[in-house]
Design a protein around this motif. Structure first.
Motif, mmCIF file in Angstrom:
data_model
loop_
_atom_site.group_PDB
_atom_site.id
_atom_site.type_symbol
_atom_site.label_atom_id
_atom_site.label_comp_id
_atom_site.label_asym_id
_atom_site.label_seq_id
_atom_site.Cartn_x
_atom_site.Cartn_y
_atom_site.Cartn_z
ATOM 1 N N LEU A 92 0.837 -1.190 0.000
ATOM 2 C CA LEU A 92 0.000 0.000 0.000
ATOM 3 C C LEU A 92 0.879 1.250 0.000
ATOM 4 O O LEU A 92 1.850 1.325 0.736
ATOM 5 C CB LEU A 92 -0.927 0.003 1.210
ATOM 6 N N ARG A 108 -2.776 5.000 -5.714
ATOM 7 C CA ARG A 108 -3.304 3.645 -5.797
ATOM 8 C C ARG A 108 -2.203 2.679 -6.201
ATOM 9 O O ARG A 108 -1.308 3.024 -6.962
ATOM 10 C CB ARG A 108 -4.451 3.572 -6.808
ATOM 11 N N THR A 109 -2.295 1.465 -5.700
ATOM 12 C CA THR A 109 -1.380 0.387 -6.089
ATOM 13 C C THR A 109 -2.223 -0.747 -6.643
ATOM 14 O O THR A 109 -3.404 -0.877 -6.307
ATOM 15 C CB THR A 109 -0.558 -0.123 -4.886
ATOM 16 N N TRP A 110 -1.613 -1.563 -7.493
ATOM 17 C CA TRP A 110 -2.363 -2.674 -8.068
ATOM 18 C C TRP A 110 -1.432 -3.808 -8.449
ATOM 19 O O TRP A 110 -0.260 -3.613 -8.734
ATOM 20 C CB TRP A 110 -3.187 -2.246 -9.271
ATOM 21 N N ILE A 168 -6.499 -4.023 -6.047
ATOM 22 C CA ILE A 168 -6.198 -2.588 -6.047
ATOM 23 C C ILE A 168 -6.257 -2.038 -4.631
ATOM 24 O O ILE A 168 -7.208 -2.292 -3.888
ATOM 25 C CB ILE A 168 -7.196 -1.818 -6.945
ATOM 26 N N TRP A 188 -6.356 1.466 -2.347
ATOM 27 C CA TRP A 188 -6.883 2.825 -2.448
ATOM 28 C C TRP A 188 -6.516 3.620 -1.210
ATOM 29 O O TRP A 188 -7.135 3.439 -0.158
ATOM 30 C CB TRP A 188 -8.399 2.788 -2.530
ATOM 31 N N THR A 224 -8.769 8.813 -2.466
ATOM 32 C CA THR A 224 -8.447 8.588 -3.875
ATOM 33 C C THR A 224 -9.638 8.017 -4.632
ATOM 34 O O THR A 224 -10.585 7.503 -4.038
ATOM 35 C CB THR A 224 -7.243 7.633 -4.048
ATOM 36 N N THR A 280 -11.060 6.890 -9.031
ATOM 37 C CA THR A 280 -10.722 6.605 -10.425
ATOM 38 C C THR A 280 -11.044 7.742 -11.373
ATOM 39 O O THR A 280 -10.522 7.789 -12.476
ATOM 40 C CB THR A 280 -11.515 5.387 -10.932
ATOM 41 N N ASN A 306 -12.536 6.064 -2.626
ATOM 42 C CA ASN A 306 -12.344 5.787 -1.211
ATOM 43 C C ASN A 306 -12.499 7.131 -0.510
ATOM 44 O O ASN A 306 -11.569 7.929 -0.481
ATOM 45 C CB ASN A 306 -10.970 5.185 -0.933
ATOM 46 N N HIS A 328 -7.122 3.076 4.360
ATOM 47 C CA HIS A 328 -6.952 2.475 3.038
ATOM 48 C C HIS A 328 -8.119 1.524 2.757
ATOM 49 O O HIS A 328 -8.636 0.896 3.683
ATOM 50 C CB HIS A 328 -5.664 1.632 2.991
#
Length: 186
Positions: A49, A54-56, A70, A72, A76, A78, A144, A150
């Motif tokens: 994280l 964002r991480t994925w 994903i 968040w 955050t 999209t 989020n 998170h």
């Protein structure tokens, strides 16, 4: 209205899926996959994280689908987007996500600006374990909204995403801003 503007009335929500190609996962199967995957505590805990973005991580989805885990950070989202011809599903594994969606099917091409009619907005909150499936041409944003927690979610799409159209929105006006292809996010 300019020549590129189109007014869209509200419509009934599209069915969760069109008939899939033989052997392709249905929207219900994608939803089952994201819910089961979101319940995998070890997998969810393995996602790195980032406090700011964002991480994925890409996952193997069912029946040749594209899937993502994903992360968040607080605050955050999209932005408004669609998934082209792909149907999909997502489930919240940790935290709470908000989905704002449009209950209208957008034209596939030939426009830059649309004026949305009253009554097309839908909003839902998806807490831990909650998920939803959606059909082709679904337009939404996922957020989020937590100020300090998170969120983590699992997403799956079939066929794998050919592109994502990104939109900006000011009141009732939706404007096509960008088209992304898989090489832009992989």
């Amino acid at each position: 209205m300019s020549q590129h503007a189109t007014s869209l009335p509200p419509t009934a929500p599209a069915p969760a899926s069109a008939p899939p190609a033989p052997g392709a996962p249905t929207a219900a199967e994608l939803l089952d996959f994201v819910r089961r995957t979101a319940a995998d505590r070890e997998l969810i805990a393995s996602l790195p994280l980032d406090p700011e973005g964002r991480t994925w991580v890409r996952l193997d989805g069912p029946g040749g689908s594209e899937a993502w885990l994903i992360g968040w950070p607080p605050g955050t989202g999209t932005g408004w987007h669609d998934h082209a011809e792909s149907q999909g599903a997502f489930a919240t594994a940790r935290g709470t996500l908000t989905e704002n969606a449009l209950a209208v099917r957008l034209p596939a091409s030939g426009w830059k600006t649309l004026e949305l009619a009253d009554g097309v907005d839908r909003s839902r909150r998806l807490g831990e374990g909650a998920g939803r499936a959606f059909g082709r041409h679904h337009v939404h944003e996922v957020l989020n909204e937590s100020p300090g927690t998170h969120a983590v979610s699992v997403h799956a799409y079939h066929p794998p995403l050919p592109l994502i159209r990104r939109f900006s929105r000011t009141g009732a006006v939706l404007r096509l801003e960008q088209v992304e292809r898989p090489e832009d996010w992989q």
